[in-house]
Structures are given as C-alpha cells and as structure tokens.
Motif scaffolding. Sequence first.
Motif, PDB file in Angstrom:
ATOM      1  N   MET A  57       0.813  -1.516  -0.034  1.00 51.99           N
ATOM      2  CA  MET A  57      -0.022   0.037   0.074  1.00 51.99           C
ATOM      3  C   MET A  57       0.778   1.389   0.067  1.00 51.99           C
ATOM      4  O   MET A  57       0.526   2.302  -0.746  1.00 51.99           O
ATOM      5  CB  MET A  57      -0.801  -0.027   1.149  1.00 51.99           C
ATOM      6  CG  MET A  57      -2.197  -0.648   0.912  1.00 51.99           C
ATOM      7  SD  MET A  57      -3.407   0.103  -0.091  1.00 51.99           S
ATOM      8  CE  MET A  57      -4.627  -1.311   0.037  1.00 51.99           C
ATOM      9  N   ILE A  58       1.679   1.119   0.666  1.00 53.63           N
ATOM     10  CA  ILE A  58       2.677   2.359   0.852  1.00 53.63           C
ATOM     11  C   ILE A  58       3.508   2.724  -0.230  1.00 53.63           C
ATOM     12  O   ILE A  58       3.553   3.747  -0.995  1.00 53.63           O
ATOM     13  CB  ILE A  58       3.975   2.399   2.041  1.00 53.63           C
ATOM     14  CG1 ILE A  58       2.903   2.516   3.352  1.00 53.63           C
ATOM     15  CG2 ILE A  58       5.093   2.945   1.931  1.00 53.63           C
ATOM     16  CD1 ILE A  58       2.796   3.941   3.395  1.00 53.63           C
ATOM     17  N   HIS A 115      -6.271  10.479  -9.408  1.00 55.40           N
ATOM     18  CA  HIS A 115      -7.583   9.640  -8.760  1.00 55.40           C
ATOM     19  C   HIS A 115      -7.677   8.365  -9.375  1.00 55.40           C
ATOM     20  O   HIS A 115      -7.939   7.416  -8.887  1.00 55.40           O
ATOM     21  CB  HIS A 115      -8.843  10.522  -8.829  1.00 55.40           C
ATOM     22  CG  HIS A 115      -9.636   9.886  -7.838  1.00 55.40           C
ATOM     23  ND1 HIS A 115      -9.744  10.124  -6.347  1.00 55.40           N
ATOM     24  CD2 HIS A 115     -10.879   9.188  -8.074  1.00 55.40           C
ATOM     25  CE1 HIS A 115     -10.819   9.374  -5.766  1.00 55.40           C
ATOM     26  NE2 HIS A 115     -11.399   8.777  -6.832  1.00 55.40           N
ATOM     27  N   ALA A 116      -7.747   8.434 -10.579  1.00 54.54           N
ATOM     28  CA  ALA A 116      -7.923   7.114 -11.206  1.00 54.54           C
ATOM     29  C   ALA A 116      -6.801   6.306 -11.004  1.00 54.54           C
ATOM     30  O   ALA A 116      -6.964   5.159 -10.949  1.00 54.54           O
ATOM     31  CB  ALA A 116      -8.320   7.362 -12.729  1.00 54.54           C
ATOM     32  N   MET A 117      -5.633   6.774 -11.215  1.00 54.96           N
ATOM     33  CA  MET A 117      -4.383   6.022 -11.138  1.00 54.96           C
ATOM     34  C   MET A 117      -4.059   5.579  -9.785  1.00 54.96           C
ATOM     35  O   MET A 117      -4.137   4.212  -9.518  1.00 54.96           O
ATOM     36  CB  MET A 117      -3.175   6.827 -11.396  1.00 54.96           C
ATOM     37  CG  MET A 117      -2.676   6.945 -12.807  1.00 54.96           C
ATOM     38  SD  MET A 117      -1.346   8.063 -12.962  1.00 54.96           S
ATOM     39  CE  MET A 117       0.147   7.016 -12.733  1.00 54.96           C
ATOM     40  N   GLY A 118      -4.729   6.231  -8.805  1.00 52.88           N
ATOM     41  CA  GLY A 118      -4.289   5.959  -7.313  1.00 52.88           C
ATOM     42  C   GLY A 118      -5.458   5.033  -7.050  1.00 52.88           C
ATOM     43  O   GLY A 118      -4.904   3.969  -6.379  1.00 52.88           O
ATOM     44  N   VAL A 122      -5.088   1.062  -5.657  1.00 50.79           N
ATOM     45  CA  VAL A 122      -5.519   0.775  -4.034  1.00 50.79           C
ATOM     46  C   VAL A 122      -6.556  -0.431  -4.205  1.00 50.79           C
ATOM     47  O   VAL A 122      -6.459  -1.535  -3.570  1.00 50.79           O
ATOM     48  CB  VAL A 122      -6.244   1.956  -3.368  1.00 50.79           C
ATOM     49  CG1 VAL A 122      -6.876   1.569  -2.216  1.00 50.79           C
ATOM     50  CG2 VAL A 122      -5.527   2.971  -3.069  1.00 50.79           C
ATOM     51  N   TRP A 123      -7.507  -0.442  -5.215  1.00 50.96           N
ATOM     52  CA  TRP A 123      -8.301  -1.328  -5.546  1.00 50.96           C
ATOM     53  C   TRP A 123      -7.617  -2.917  -5.902  1.00 50.96           C
ATOM     54  O   TRP A 123      -8.062  -4.035  -5.571  1.00 50.96           O
ATOM     55  CB  TRP A 123      -9.365  -1.290  -6.547  1.00 50.96           C
ATOM     56  CG  TRP A 123     -10.613  -0.462  -6.035  1.00 50.96           C
ATOM     57  CD1 TRP A 123     -10.957   0.786  -6.079  1.00 50.96           C
ATOM     58  CD2 TRP A 123     -11.490  -1.023  -4.858  1.00 50.96           C
ATOM     59  NE1 TRP A 123     -12.059   1.217  -5.216  1.00 50.96           N
ATOM     60  CE2 TRP A 123     -12.454  -0.142  -4.584  1.00 50.96           C
ATOM     61  CE3 TRP A 123     -11.656  -2.098  -4.274  1.00 50.96           C
ATOM     62  CZ2 TRP A 123     -13.632  -0.112  -3.752  1.00 50.96           C
ATOM     63  CZ3 TRP A 123     -12.651  -2.540  -3.416  1.00 50.96           C
ATOM     64  CH2 TRP A 123     -13.635  -1.411  -3.163  1.00 50.96           C
ATOM     65  N   TYR A 124      -6.659  -2.757  -6.635  1.00 57.00           N
ATOM     66  CA  TYR A 124      -5.813  -3.830  -7.215  1.00 57.00           C
ATOM     67  C   TYR A 124      -5.062  -4.399  -5.978  1.00 57.00           C
ATOM     68  O   TYR A 124      -5.236  -6.002  -5.740  1.00 57.00           O
ATOM     69  CB  TYR A 124      -4.694  -3.320  -8.090  1.00 57.00           C
ATOM     70  CG  TYR A 124      -3.753  -4.437  -8.565  1.00 57.00           C
ATOM     71  CD1 TYR A 124      -4.141  -5.600  -9.445  1.00 57.00           C
ATOM     72  CD2 TYR A 124      -2.582  -4.589  -8.130  1.00 57.00           C
ATOM     73  CE1 TYR A 124      -3.167  -6.515  -9.786  1.00 57.00           C
ATOM     74  CE2 TYR A 124      -1.600  -5.588  -8.106  1.00 57.00           C
ATOM     75  CZ  TYR A 124      -1.790  -6.482  -8.997  1.00 57.00           C
ATOM     76  OH  TYR A 124      -1.290  -7.598  -9.337  1.00 57.00           O
ATOM     77  N   VAL A 125      -4.467  -3.637  -5.044  1.00 57.30           N
ATOM     78  CA  VAL A 125      -3.666  -4.408  -3.927  1.00 57.30           C
ATOM     79  C   VAL A 125      -4.988  -4.774  -3.010  1.00 57.30           C
ATOM     80  O   VAL A 125      -4.833  -6.132  -2.517  1.00 57.30           O
ATOM     81  CB  VAL A 125      -2.979  -3.325  -3.275  1.00 57.30           C
ATOM     82  CG1 VAL A 125      -2.646  -3.737  -1.901  1.00 57.30           C
ATOM     83  CG2 VAL A 125      -1.659  -2.884  -3.919  1.00 57.30           C
ATOM     84  N   ALA A 129      -5.170  -9.122  -2.703  1.00 59.92           N
ATOM     85  CA  ALA A 129      -4.844  -9.635  -1.186  1.00 59.92           C
ATOM     86  C   ALA A 129      -6.061 -10.396  -0.778  1.00 59.92           C
ATOM     87  O   ALA A 129      -5.761 -11.651  -0.315  1.00 59.92           O
ATOM     88  CB  ALA A 129      -4.839  -8.515  -0.376  1.00 59.92           C
ATOM     89  N   ALA A 130      -7.322  -9.926  -0.987  1.00 59.65           N
ATOM     90  CA  ALA A 130      -8.443 -10.740  -0.557  1.00 59.65           C
ATOM     91  C   ALA A 130      -8.423 -12.199  -1.391  1.00 59.65           C
ATOM     92  O   ALA A 130      -8.699 -13.006  -0.809  1.00 59.65           O
ATOM     93  CB  ALA A 130      -9.615  -9.880  -0.852  1.00 59.65           C
ATOM     94  N   LEU A 131      -8.154 -12.192  -2.710  1.00 59.18           N
ATOM     95  CA  LEU A 131      -8.221 -13.178  -3.598  1.00 59.18           C
ATOM     96  C   LEU A 131      -7.305 -14.310  -3.014  1.00 59.18           C
ATOM     97  O   LEU A 131      -7.558 -15.484  -2.918  1.00 59.18           O
ATOM     98  CB  LEU A 131      -7.882 -13.007  -4.991  1.00 59.18           C
ATOM     99  CG  LEU A 131      -9.194 -12.316  -5.826  1.00 59.18           C
ATOM    100  CD1 LEU A 131      -8.942 -12.085  -7.002  1.00 59.18           C
ATOM    101  CD2 LEU A 131     -10.514 -13.348  -5.637  1.00 59.18           C
TER     102      LEU A 131
END
Length: 154
Positions: A57-58, A115-118, A122-125, A129-131
Amino acid sequence: MDLLHSNGVLIIQHLQRDYRAYQDFLNFMSHVGDPRNIFSIYFPLWFQLNQVVGTKMIWVAVIGDWFNLIFKWILFGHRPYWWVQETMIYPNQSSPCLEQFPITCETGPGSPSGHAMGSSCVWYVMVTAALSYTVRWKDKSAVTLHRHSCGSSI
Ligand SMILES: O=P(O)(O)OC[C@H]1O[C@@H](O)[C@H](O)[C@@H](O)[C@@H]1O
C-alpha cells in the motif's frame, strides 16, 4: 488532441446519461479507493493484518503519486469540463454539458488522472490480497477435509 478529448467527452456523456442508476455505487467505489485514505486508514489497517500488503500500500502511494506527478508535468492535460468551454470545435455555444462532482472539481492539469491511477492501484492491492487469502483458506480447508476423509477410512 481535440479528437481524443471529444471522444472522451462522448464517453463521459454516455456514462453520465446511461449509467445514472449506478451513480451512487460508482461514487462509493471511487471514495473507498481514494488514495488519500492510504496513509490514514489502509496502511495502518493492512499492516496489522498483513505486513506484505501494508507495505505494498505504501509503495503504491509513493510510486503511484510520483509517476502521476511526472506524467502531469509532461502531458499537462486539459480537464474535460473546462476543455468543452475553451475549445472551438463546438459551434455557437453548443458545448456539451458535463455534470461535475466535488471530487472532479480540481484545478491542476487533468491528464493522467491521479485519482484514477491511485484508486485503481488501491483496489488492485486490496482485491489481490483478498483473493490470495481466499485461495489459501480454500486450500487449507481442502487439505483438512482430505485428512479427515483419509483418517475416517482407515
Ligand atoms: O488528477 P485528479 O484525477 O484530479 O486527482 C487529483 C487528486 O484526487 C484525489 O481524490 C486523490 O486523493 C489525489 O491523490 C489526487 O491527486
């Protein structure tokens, strides 16, 4: 460049007109993925749960923002809602009307969207992680089930 912007405007109009029913959902997703939440919410939370994900995330925040800044300096792109007012391609004040939201009212260069890049990072990470947690949990329960079935057959 005008061709690119005018097609972008068409896509925005299509989304704002035909996907109005999903507006609240999309706004919610956008707010959840907002990269400004990384330092205050996602990093501390994920670091407690899983240090690897927290560290990712960082890195996403630092590298993503840095790349965005560099690309904005190079491209210095217009934002659709001001480009439609300034361009000459729409004759006689027939410029399309684009709806704005508090999150889109930014004044700096618009391309590429920070905003779109960030938020996609965030959603990718979070999704990966959840998957991977789900896959590990499924593997574990399959092994346990296998052990139990082997144990009961002996
Ligand atoms: O460049 P855009 O898409 O207008 O985004 C601007 C800002 O939008 C905010 O929502 C993000 O938290 C910032 O990280 C981002 O820089």
